[in-house]
Design a protein around this motif. Structure first.
Motif, mmCIF file in Angstrom:
data_model
loop_
_atom_site.group_PDB
_atom_site.id
_atom_site.type_symbol
_atom_site.label_atom_id
_atom_site.label_comp_id
_atom_site.label_asym_id
_atom_site.label_seq_id
_atom_site.Cartn_x
_atom_site.Cartn_y
_atom_site.Cartn_z
ATOM 1 N N ALA A 1 -0.478 5.639 3.771
ATOM 2 C CA ALA A 1 -0.964 4.600 3.406
ATOM 3 C C ALA A 1 -0.504 3.329 4.102
ATOM 4 O O ALA A 1 -1.461 2.618 4.334
ATOM 5 C CB ALA A 1 -0.276 4.229 1.821
ATOM 6 N N TYR A 2 0.463 3.347 4.672
ATOM 7 C CA TYR A 2 1.112 2.313 5.488
ATOM 8 C C TYR A 2 0.298 2.164 6.799
ATOM 9 O O TYR A 2 -0.484 1.155 7.102
ATOM 10 C CB TYR A 2 2.510 2.523 5.866
ATOM 11 N N ALA B 1 0.679 -1.238 -0.138
ATOM 12 C CA ALA B 1 0.137 -0.126 -0.280
ATOM 13 C C ALA B 1 0.870 1.193 -0.145
ATOM 14 O O ALA B 1 0.480 2.268 -0.605
ATOM 15 C CB ALA B 1 -1.052 0.043 1.261
ATOM 16 N N SER B 2 1.985 1.211 0.937
ATOM 17 C CA SER B 2 2.818 2.345 0.958
ATOM 18 C C SER B 2 3.725 2.420 -0.429
ATOM 19 O O SER B 2 3.629 3.523 -0.993
ATOM 20 C CB SER B 2 3.812 2.132 1.956
ATOM 21 N N THR B 3 4.070 1.496 -1.198
ATOM 22 C CA THR B 3 4.788 1.504 -2.261
ATOM 23 C C THR B 3 3.760 2.164 -3.415
ATOM 24 O O THR B 3 4.218 2.806 -4.246
ATOM 25 C CB THR B 3 5.336 0.198 -2.521
ATOM 26 N N GLN B 4 2.824 1.739 -3.545
ATOM 27 C CA GLN B 4 1.477 2.161 -4.489
ATOM 28 C C GLN B 4 1.312 3.625 -4.304
ATOM 29 O O GLN B 4 1.486 4.382 -5.370
ATOM 30 C CB GLN B 4 0.375 1.417 -4.386
ATOM 31 N N GLN C 1 7.677 14.502 0.811
ATOM 32 C CA GLN C 1 6.178 14.418 0.132
ATOM 33 C C GLN C 1 5.808 12.916 0.068
ATOM 34 O O GLN C 1 4.819 12.448 0.347
ATOM 35 C CB GLN C 1 5.611 15.420 -0.617
ATOM 36 N N LEU C 2 6.624 12.512 -0.637
ATOM 37 C CA LEU C 2 6.912 10.971 -1.085
ATOM 38 C C LEU C 2 6.699 9.993 0.235
ATOM 39 O O LEU C 2 5.622 8.900 0.275
ATOM 40 C CB LEU C 2 7.912 10.673 -1.894
#
Length: 204
Positions: A110-111, A84-87, A102-103
């Protein structure tokens, strides 16, 4: 001329793989329910057998025992949050965002949101009731996570940089644990917002 039986042969591995995947999925789903209800120490493989409809032999064939089932669930939990974090990072980057902070914040949100979505399993994975093998597994996953965050944040290779990345990674991990203990969605999202604000202050 090719016989009908010969034509059907190539599909067998696919069907077998599908059945294997389904069986593993059913066993893991049952193990998840059992560990959530009883915890690791009080859970039994016989409970997983009863919930999954699989045999003891099938469970040991696919996983090896209660400890391996628990580790598989730990992996499933971490992979869900990590994916989820990567997406989220990829989507923000695709929109044109290049600011490392920001990224990182998008990935962290998300994590933590996934930690809330998987709160029941988080309580099992993050509790102190676990087999000894989990400690080494967690250390390795933590090291991998710190390394990924360092690359994402573009932190210089220095003692101060390593401490910063470790502090931010630990903050997110502790927040996930806190979220697993909350009783309401509003409280969980208050924790998420407070955590991200703290990240901004530390990294800013």
């Amino acid at each position: 001329m090719t016989s009908a039986r010969a034509q059907a042969e190539p599909s067998r591995p696919t069907r077998q793989w599908s059945r294997t995947t389904e069986t593993r999925g059913a066993i893991l789903a049952a193990a998840r329910a059992v560990f959530i209800e009883h915890g690791f120490t009080n859970a039994n493989v016989s409970d997983v057998v009863q919930h999954s409809g699989s045999s003891v032999g099938s469970i040991y064939h696919h996983f090896g025992g209660k400890t391996e089932l628990y580790l598989a669930l730990c992996g499933e939990y971490q992979d869900t949050l990590h994916d989820a974090s990567t997406q989220a990072v990829q989507e923000l980057r695709a929109s044109g965002e290049r600011d490392p902070l920001q990224l990182f914040l998008a990935g962290a949100r998300a994590y933590l949101e996934q930690a809330w979505t998987n709160q029941d399993l988080a309580r099992v994975v993050l509790s102190g009731d676990h087999p000894p093998d989990v400690d080494a597994w967690r250390r390795q996953r933590s090291q991998d996570w710190v390394r990924e965050n360092g690359l994402l944040l573009r932190v210089p290779e220095s003692a101060a940089g390593r401490v910063l990345v470790l502090a931010l990674t630990s903050l997110i991990g502790d927040a996930a644990r806190l979220i697993s203990e909350t009783d309401s969605r509003r409280e969980a999202y208050d924790v998420i917002d407070a955590t991200l604000e703290m990240v901004r202050k530390i990294a800013g």
